[in-house]
Design a protein around this motif. Structure first.
Motif, mmCIF file in Angstrom:
data_model
loop_
_atom_site.group_PDB
_atom_site.id
_atom_site.type_symbol
_atom_site.label_atom_id
_atom_site.label_comp_id
_atom_site.label_asym_id
_atom_site.label_seq_id
_atom_site.Cartn_x
_atom_site.Cartn_y
_atom_site.Cartn_z
ATOM 1 N N UNK A 106 -27.084 17.969 20.692
ATOM 2 C CA UNK A 106 -26.393 17.801 21.976
ATOM 3 C C UNK A 106 -25.088 17.012 21.830
ATOM 4 N N UNK A 107 -24.718 16.646 20.596
ATOM 5 C CA UNK A 107 -23.486 15.898 20.369
ATOM 6 C C UNK A 107 -23.623 14.396 20.595
ATOM 7 N N UNK A 108 -24.862 13.897 20.631
ATOM 8 C CA UNK A 108 -25.103 12.471 20.841
ATOM 9 C C UNK A 108 -25.280 11.787 19.487
ATOM 10 N N UNK A 109 -24.543 10.691 19.297
ATOM 11 C CA UNK A 109 -24.627 9.874 18.089
ATOM 12 C C UNK A 109 -25.461 8.638 18.411
ATOM 13 N N UNK A 110 -26.239 8.160 17.443
ATOM 14 C CA UNK A 110 -27.037 6.952 17.618
ATOM 15 C C UNK A 110 -26.894 6.094 16.364
ATOM 16 N N UNK A 111 -26.581 4.806 16.562
ATOM 17 C CA UNK A 111 -26.524 3.874 15.443
ATOM 18 C C UNK A 111 -27.322 2.630 15.798
ATOM 19 N N UNK A 112 -27.787 1.946 14.767
ATOM 20 C CA UNK A 112 -28.550 0.715 14.971
ATOM 21 C C UNK A 112 -28.280 -0.238 13.814
ATOM 22 N N UNK A 113 -28.188 -1.517 14.135
ATOM 23 C CA UNK A 113 -28.159 -2.588 13.149
ATOM 24 C C UNK A 113 -29.279 -3.534 13.529
ATOM 25 N N UNK A 114 -30.104 -3.892 12.552
ATOM 26 C CA UNK A 114 -31.224 -4.779 12.822
ATOM 27 C C UNK A 114 -31.138 -6.015 11.936
ATOM 28 N N UNK A 115 -31.369 -7.171 12.527
ATOM 29 C CA UNK A 115 -31.465 -8.421 11.781
ATOM 30 C C UNK A 115 -32.706 -9.158 12.269
ATOM 31 N N UNK A 116 -33.357 -9.844 11.351
ATOM 32 C CA UNK A 116 -34.550 -10.599 11.707
ATOM 33 C C UNK A 116 -34.346 -12.064 11.350
ATOM 34 N N UNK A 117 -34.685 -12.928 12.307
ATOM 35 C CA UNK A 117 -34.581 -14.367 12.095
ATOM 36 C C UNK A 117 -35.721 -15.034 12.858
ATOM 37 N N UNK A 118 -36.409 -15.934 12.200
ATOM 38 C CA UNK A 118 -37.526 -16.655 12.810
ATOM 39 C C UNK A 118 -38.564 -15.711 13.410
ATOM 40 N N UNK A 119 -38.818 -14.580 12.746
ATOM 41 C CA UNK A 119 -39.845 -13.652 13.186
ATOM 42 C C UNK A 119 -39.446 -12.711 14.304
ATOM 43 N N UNK A 120 -38.228 -12.859 14.828
ATOM 44 C CA UNK A 120 -37.770 -11.981 15.911
ATOM 45 C C UNK A 120 -36.635 -11.106 15.401
ATOM 46 N N UNK A 121 -36.687 -9.852 15.799
ATOM 47 C CA UNK A 121 -35.682 -8.884 15.374
ATOM 48 C C UNK A 121 -34.685 -8.649 16.492
ATOM 49 N N UNK A 122 -33.412 -8.667 16.126
ATOM 50 C CA UNK A 122 -32.340 -8.307 17.045
ATOM 51 C C UNK A 122 -31.848 -6.921 16.664
ATOM 52 N N UNK A 123 -31.838 -6.017 17.642
ATOM 53 C CA UNK A 123 -31.301 -4.670 17.445
ATOM 54 C C UNK A 123 -29.982 -4.556 18.186
ATOM 55 N N UNK A 124 -28.970 -4.071 17.504
ATOM 56 C CA UNK A 124 -27.704 -3.719 18.148
ATOM 57 C C UNK A 124 -27.625 -2.206 18.085
ATOM 58 N N UNK A 125 -27.765 -1.568 19.252
ATOM 59 C CA UNK A 125 -27.784 -0.102 19.273
ATOM 60 C C UNK A 125 -26.534 0.435 19.964
ATOM 61 N N UNK A 126 -26.160 1.631 19.553
ATOM 62 C CA UNK A 126 -25.093 2.378 20.214
ATOM 63 C C UNK A 126 -25.552 3.820 20.342
ATOM 64 N N UNK A 127 -25.368 4.373 21.522
ATOM 65 C CA UNK A 127 -25.649 5.774 21.796
ATOM 66 C C UNK A 127 -24.393 6.300 22.478
ATOM 67 N N UNK A 128 -23.780 7.352 21.890
ATOM 68 C CA UNK A 128 -22.481 7.771 22.395
ATOM 69 C C UNK A 128 -22.164 9.216 22.053
ATOM 70 N N UNK A 129 -21.157 9.738 22.746
ATOM 71 C CA UNK A 129 -20.595 11.046 22.427
ATOM 72 C C UNK A 129 -19.127 10.842 22.091
ATOM 73 N N UNK A 130 -18.584 11.780 21.356
ATOM 74 C CA UNK A 130 -17.144 11.745 21.038
ATOM 75 C C UNK A 130 -16.545 13.120 21.234
#
Length: 130
Positions: A106-130
C-alpha cells in the motif's frame, strides 16, 4: 494506469488515516481519554489506541506515549516515542508488518528504533508514505 490506481489507493489510505486521527482529536464529552491536539499543521498527543490502529502494533497494557505527532500534506507521517512497561515483549517482533523502512504493497513505510534502559524499552516508531 497502474500508477494512477496506486495513487488513488494511497489517497484513500491517507484519507482514512485523517478521519481516524480527527476522531482521536474530538473525544467524547466527559471522557478521560487523551485526545490529540490538531491544527492545520498536523496533530500532537495522539492517543495510544490511535497509534495502535495506524501502526498495526498490539502494544502491551501499560505502554506510555512519551510524544507523538501526525502531519500530512501530499503524504502523511505518524511518529511516536513509546515507553513499554518493564519486562514487556517486543510488539514489533510480533507484528505481521515489516519495520525495515521499505514500502509495503500500500506504499506505507514503517521504521522502529528500540533502546532498553533499566528494564524498560523505548520504541521510536515512524509510519509514513512518500
Amino acid at each position: 494506469m497502474a500508477g494512477r490506481v496506486a495513487a488513488a489507493v494511497r489517497a484513500l489510505a491517507a484519507g482514512g488515516l485523517a478521519v481516524l486521527l480527527l476522531a482521536g482529536c474530538s473525544g467524547d464529552a466527559g471522557s478521560t481519554e487523551t485526545t490529540a491536539s490538531c491544527d492545520r499543521g498536523g496533530c500532537t498527543d495522539i492517543p495510544l489506541e490511535t497509534i495502535e490502529d495506524v501502526s498495526g502494533l498490539d502494544l502491551p497494557e501499560g505502554t506510555e506515549v512519551v510524544e507523538s505527532t501526525y502531519d500530512s500534506f501530499q503524504d502523511w507521517h505518524l511518529g511516536a516515542t513509546l515507553l513499554l512497561p518493564e519486562g514487556a515483549e517486543d510488539p514489533v517482533a510480533a507484528s505481521e508488518d515489516d519495520w525495515d523502512g521499505v514500502a509495503d504493497d500500500e506504499g506505507v513505510h514503517r521504521t522502529v528504533e528500540a533502546t532498553t534502559q533499566d528494564g524498560r524499552t523505548t520504541l521510536v516508531i515512524e509510519v509514513f508514505t512518500v
